[in-house]
Design an enzyme around this catalytic site. Structure first.
Site, PDB file in Angstrom:
ATOM      1  N   HIS A 268       1.080  -1.230  -0.016  1.00  0.00           N
ATOM      2  CA  HIS A 268      -0.045   0.161  -0.020  1.00  0.00           C
ATOM      3  C   HIS A 268       0.906   1.183   0.044  1.00  0.00           C
ATOM      4  CE1 HIS A 268      -3.441   2.533   0.512  1.00  0.00           C
ATOM      5  NE2 HIS A 268      -3.819   2.214   2.011  1.00  0.00           N
ATOM      6  N   HIS A 307      -2.097  -2.177  -9.807  1.00  0.00           N
ATOM      7  CA  HIS A 307      -3.277  -1.527  -8.979  1.00  0.00           C
ATOM      8  C   HIS A 307      -4.505  -2.095  -8.824  1.00  0.00           C
ATOM      9  CE1 HIS A 307      -5.722   1.572  -7.129  1.00  0.00           C
ATOM     10  NE2 HIS A 307      -4.734   2.093  -6.465  1.00  0.00           N
ATOM     11  N   ASP A 363       2.802   5.622  -6.617  1.00  0.00           N
ATOM     12  CA  ASP A 363       3.952   5.562  -5.875  1.00  0.00           C
ATOM     13  C   ASP A 363       5.217   5.359  -6.794  1.00  0.00           C
ATOM     14  OD1 ASP A 363       2.100   3.530  -3.431  1.00  0.00           O
ATOM     15  OD2 ASP A 363       2.941   5.362  -3.168  1.00  0.00           O
TER      16      ASP A 363
HETATM   17  C1  SDX Z   1      -1.247   2.267  -3.486  1.00  0.00           C
HETATM   18  O1  SDX Z   1      -6.222   0.972  -3.200  1.00  0.00           O
HETATM   19  C2  SDX Z   1      -5.597   2.134  -3.554  1.00  0.00           C
HETATM   20  O2  SDX Z   1      -6.376   3.019  -3.983  1.00  0.00           O
HETATM   21  C3  SDX Z   1      -4.327   2.204  -3.115  1.00  0.00           C
HETATM   22  C4  SDX Z   1      -3.583   3.558  -3.429  1.00  0.00           C
HETATM   23  C5  SDX Z   1      -4.294   4.613  -2.614  1.00  0.00           C
HETATM   24  O3  SDX Z   1      -4.161   5.885  -3.181  1.00  0.00           O
HETATM   25  O4  SDX Z   1      -4.738   4.479  -1.524  1.00  0.00           O
HETATM   26  O5  SDX Z   1      -3.615   3.634  -4.673  1.00  0.00           O
HETATM   27  C6  SDX Z   1      -2.060   3.639  -2.987  1.00  0.00           C
HETATM   28  O6  SDX Z   1      -1.545   1.339  -2.412  1.00  0.00           O
HETATM   29  C7  SDX Z   1      -0.805   2.047  -4.832  1.00  0.00           C
HETATM   30  C8  SDX Z   1      -0.277   0.427  -4.777  1.00  0.00           C
HETATM   31  C9  SDX Z   1       1.181   0.528  -4.382  1.00  0.00           C
HETATM   32  N1  SDX Z   1       1.630  -1.009  -4.176  1.00  0.00           N
HETATM   33  C10 SDX Z   1       2.528  -1.333  -4.987  1.00  0.00           C
HETATM   34  O7  SDX Z   1       3.031  -0.741  -5.818  1.00  0.00           O
HETATM   35  C11 SDX Z   1       3.015  -2.700  -4.659  1.00  0.00           C
HETATM   36  C12 SDX Z   1       3.194  -3.379  -6.128  1.00  0.00           C
HETATM   37  N2  SDX Z   1       1.758  -3.656  -6.568  1.00  0.00           N
HETATM   38  C13 SDX Z   1       1.425  -5.027  -6.221  1.00  0.00           C
HETATM   39  O8  SDX Z   1       1.649  -5.574  -4.858  1.00  0.00           O
HETATM   40  C14 SDX Z   1      -0.175  -5.111  -6.550  1.00  0.00           C
HETATM   41  O9  SDX Z   1      -0.250  -4.534  -7.880  1.00  0.00           O
HETATM   42  C15 SDX Z   1      -1.111  -4.360  -5.831  1.00  0.00           C
HETATM   43  C16 SDX Z   1      -1.204  -4.867  -4.250  1.00  0.00           C
HETATM   44  C17 SDX Z   1      -1.126  -2.934  -5.649  1.00  0.00           C
HETATM   45  C18 SDX Z   1      -2.579  -4.838  -6.292  1.00  0.00           C
HETATM   46  O10 SDX Z   1      -2.696  -6.115  -6.307  1.00  0.00           O
HETATM   47  P1  SDX Z   1      -4.184  -6.944  -6.759  1.00  0.00           P
HETATM   48  O11 SDX Z   1      -5.053  -6.176  -7.063  1.00  0.00           O
HETATM   49  O12 SDX Z   1      -4.261  -7.899  -5.616  1.00  0.00           O
HETATM   50  O13 SDX Z   1      -3.398  -7.935  -8.076  1.00  0.00           O
HETATM   51  P2  SDX Z   1      -2.854  -9.112  -7.873  1.00  0.00           P
HETATM   52  O14 SDX Z   1      -1.717  -9.312  -6.953  1.00  0.00           O
HETATM   53  O15 SDX Z   1      -4.009 -10.066  -7.804  1.00  0.00           O
HETATM   54  O16 SDX Z   1      -1.866  -9.087  -9.565  1.00  0.00           O
HETATM   55  C19 SDX Z   1      -2.725  -9.630 -10.803  1.00  0.00           C
HETATM   56  C20 SDX Z   1      -1.398 -10.380 -11.310  1.00  0.00           C
HETATM   57  C21 SDX Z   1      -0.849 -11.513 -10.602  1.00  0.00           C
HETATM   58  O17 SDX Z   1      -0.059 -12.209 -11.650  1.00  0.00           O
HETATM   59  P3  SDX Z   1      -0.882 -13.488 -11.900  1.00  0.00           P
HETATM   60  O18 SDX Z   1      -0.830 -14.309 -10.292  1.00  0.00           O
HETATM   61  O19 SDX Z   1      -2.323 -13.204 -12.202  1.00  0.00           O
HETATM   62  O20 SDX Z   1      -0.234 -14.233 -12.914  1.00  0.00           O
HETATM   63  O21 SDX Z   1      -0.558  -9.438 -11.493  1.00  0.00           O
HETATM   64  C22 SDX Z   1       0.742  -9.538 -10.764  1.00  0.00           C
HETATM   65  C23 SDX Z   1       0.403 -10.557  -9.795  1.00  0.00           C
HETATM   66  O22 SDX Z   1       1.462 -11.424  -9.542  1.00  0.00           O
HETATM   67  N3  SDX Z   1       1.015  -8.216 -10.375  1.00  0.00           N
HETATM   68  C24 SDX Z   1       2.629  -7.872 -10.193  1.00  0.00           C
HETATM   69  C25 SDX Z   1       2.374  -6.671  -9.616  1.00  0.00           C
HETATM   70  N4  SDX Z   1       1.359  -6.484  -9.337  1.00  0.00           N
HETATM   71  C26 SDX Z   1       0.681  -7.351  -9.657  1.00  0.00           C
HETATM   72  N5  SDX Z   1       3.483  -8.440 -10.524  1.00  0.00           N
HETATM   73  C27 SDX Z   1       4.742  -7.882 -10.410  1.00  0.00           C
HETATM   74  N6  SDX Z   1       4.779  -6.779  -9.775  1.00  0.00           N
HETATM   75  C28 SDX Z   1       3.783  -6.083  -9.464  1.00  0.00           C
HETATM   76  N7  SDX Z   1       4.060  -4.939  -8.924  1.00  0.00           N
END
Ligand code: SDX
Length: 429
Positions: A268, A307, A363
């Site tokens: 997050h 996201h 971020d």
């Molecule tokens: C914020 O919710 C909000 O509004 C949050 C926010 C706000 O203003 O409050 O916008 C602020 O928290 C932004 C997000 C910051 N976090 C990161 O940058 C951390 C990296 N991102 C990931 O952890 C992820 O993208 C999330 C947590 C942000 C979202 O995760 P989801 O929606 O649960 O998506 P998922 O994990 O189910 O991913 C779907 C696919 C997966 O691959 P498969 O299993 O389908 O093969 O995408 C992949 C994931 O492995 N994936 C990533 C990835 N994010 C998702 N792979 C590599 N790097 C990534 N960053």
């Protein structure tokens, strides 16, 4: 639509049910009537991580993740970032309308009157080791404020809620700046109500021995824009924490501590700090392909990418990228930007990221600006929490005024043992 209903046939009983649809949703409680016999508890909806569950009806922030749209109270984030100061947007988020000049003046005066924190807070800060993580200190000192304002427990009184909200928005920069100074062995700089919200924060952080601190207007404006972009984001993880803890009628200070704890997580708000550590680890443009391979082999996450809602470019990331150029004119270009830009270029052309609709989020670039402004990575998430305090407070206030809301208590699908009798110690194993 002519007939806003869903007709469900339960193939276990061949019974059919008609469930109303309102605003694109059905009420989960309408599923409970679907039973196999009178003793049946009724159907639950199972939705781990709330991927497709609305917890509330809100009018604060609208996001269209597919089209990369973000609006506060209907106003596009691009227009607010270009035309407003942070407190003007904070007023909008809290009150639902852009303030008149007089309303903004009154709101700013209320905030300025509450910038100071009780002196004992300094003692609490000094109880931490100098290298304690600032987010843990912020969560602790926010909870500590609860002990100084017992009237905050009157959470059902809208006027009292507003008084505490003003205190929280006003004091969070002071809490952050005080620990920043303590962690560097510097004397505290008390708030200066003559300055803007962001200008005062800068002075509390960076004032040296000069008789009168001069706020750099370019840096002040960049912080203002960054604060506007981070002010609210509907039902994100930390807003959900604020609402969930608030639903028990806990006071807003401990609710804000819980929200801060949620934001601290690297998935997050903690991601902005992790992005800088990732860029440091990559070190140079030449190392990007091997890092991308590690990501595709699931050894790492590409921090600052992806996201839950945005399956397109996060509009905030685009604005931050544009703001970076103005900041670098003053601070000098952060060389990490070259790595970030090349990382984005490669990722956005790679099928692994394209197929998963992974784009830069808020971020990805914010930390590069923060570092250019002289902040260390461990305070980046605090810089997220300061403006998000407004969003958390608005979400909390909306929930407390919502007649449909009550204490949050999800159900579960139980998959454990059925009844079994106690086993004496000598019969176990
Ligand atoms: C914020 O919710 C909000 O509004 C949050 C926010 C706000 O203003 O409050 O916008 C602020 O928290 C932004 C997000 C910051 N976090 C990161 O940058 C951390 C990296 N991102 C990931 O952890 C992820 O993208 C999330 C947590 C942000 C979202 O995760 P989801 O929606 O649960 O998506 P998922 O994990 O189910 O991913 C779907 C696919 C997966 O691959 P498969 O299993 O389908 O093969 O995408 C992949 C994931 O492995 N994936 C990533 C990835 N994010 C998702 N792979 C590599 N790097 C990534 N960053």
């Amino acid at each position: 639509m002519a007939n806003d209903t869903l007709t469900i046939t339960d193939n276990r009983t061949n019974a059919t049910y008609t469930i109303p649809i309102k605003d694109g949703a059905i009420r989960a409680m309408d599923l409970r009537q679907i039973k196999t016999d009178p003793e049946d508890f009724g159907l639950l909806s199972y939705d781990p991580a709330f991927m497709n569950t609305a917890s509330c009806r809100s009018s604060i922030t609208f996001i269209d993740g597919d089209r990369g749209i973000l609006r506060y109270r209907g106003y596009p984030i691009e227009q607010l970032a270009e035309n407003c100061r942070f407190l003007e947007v904070a007023y909008l988020i809290l009150n639902g309308e852009l303030p008149t000049a007089r309303q903004l003046e009154e709101f700013e005066a209320q905030i300025k009157a509450e910038l100071a924190v009780p002196e004992n807070i300094k003692r609490i800060i000094e109880g931490f080791h100098h290298d304690a993580h600032p987010m843990a200190v912020l969560a602790s000192t926010l909870a500590a404020l609860s002990t100084f304002y017992p009237d905050a427990k009157k959470v059902r009184d809208p006027a009292n809620r507003r008084k505490q909200i003003i205190r929280l928005i006003a004091k969070v920069p002071t809490l952050a700046a005080y620990f920043y100074r303590y962690s560097r062995g510097l004397p505290y700089v008390d708030p200066d109500p003559r300055l803007s919200y962001t200008g005062n924060f800068m002075k509390m952080l960076w004032k040296g021995l000069e008789p009168d601190y001069q706020v750099n207007p370019v840096v002040e404006r960049a912080l203002d824009i960054l604060f506007i972009l981070h002010a609210d984001h509907e039902q994100n993880c930390s807003a959900n924490a604020m609402r969930s803890v608030g639903s028990s009628e806990a006071d807003p200070y401990v609710c804000a501590a819980a929200a801060t704890a949620a934001l601290f997580g690297p998935l997050h708000g903690g991601a902005n700090e992790q992005v800088l550590r990732m860029l440091d680890e990559i070190g140079s443009v030449e190392n990007i392909p091997s890092y991308i391979e590690d990501v595709k082999n699931r050894k790492r996450l590409l921090m600052g990418f992806g996201h839950r809602i945005y399956k397109n470019y996060d509009p905030r990331a685009r604005i931050i990228k544009q703001t970076a150029d103005k900041v670098f004119e003053v601070t000098g270009r952060n060389p990490k930007l070259d790595i970030a830009l090349e990382l984005e270029r490669i990722a956005l052309s790679d099928e692994y990221f394209i197929s998963r609709k992974l784009y830069p989020n808020v971020d990805f670039y914010s930390g590069i600006i923060y570092q250019a402004l002289g902040f260390q990575p461990e305070i980046f998430t605090v810089l997220f929490a300061i403006p998000r305090m407004t969003g958390w407070c608005a979400q909390w206030d909306e929930m407390m005024g919502d007649p449909e809301q009550k204490i949050a208590r999800p159900r579960q699908v139980y998959i454990g043992y059925g009844h079994r009798d106690f086993v004496p110690m000598d019969q176990r194993g």
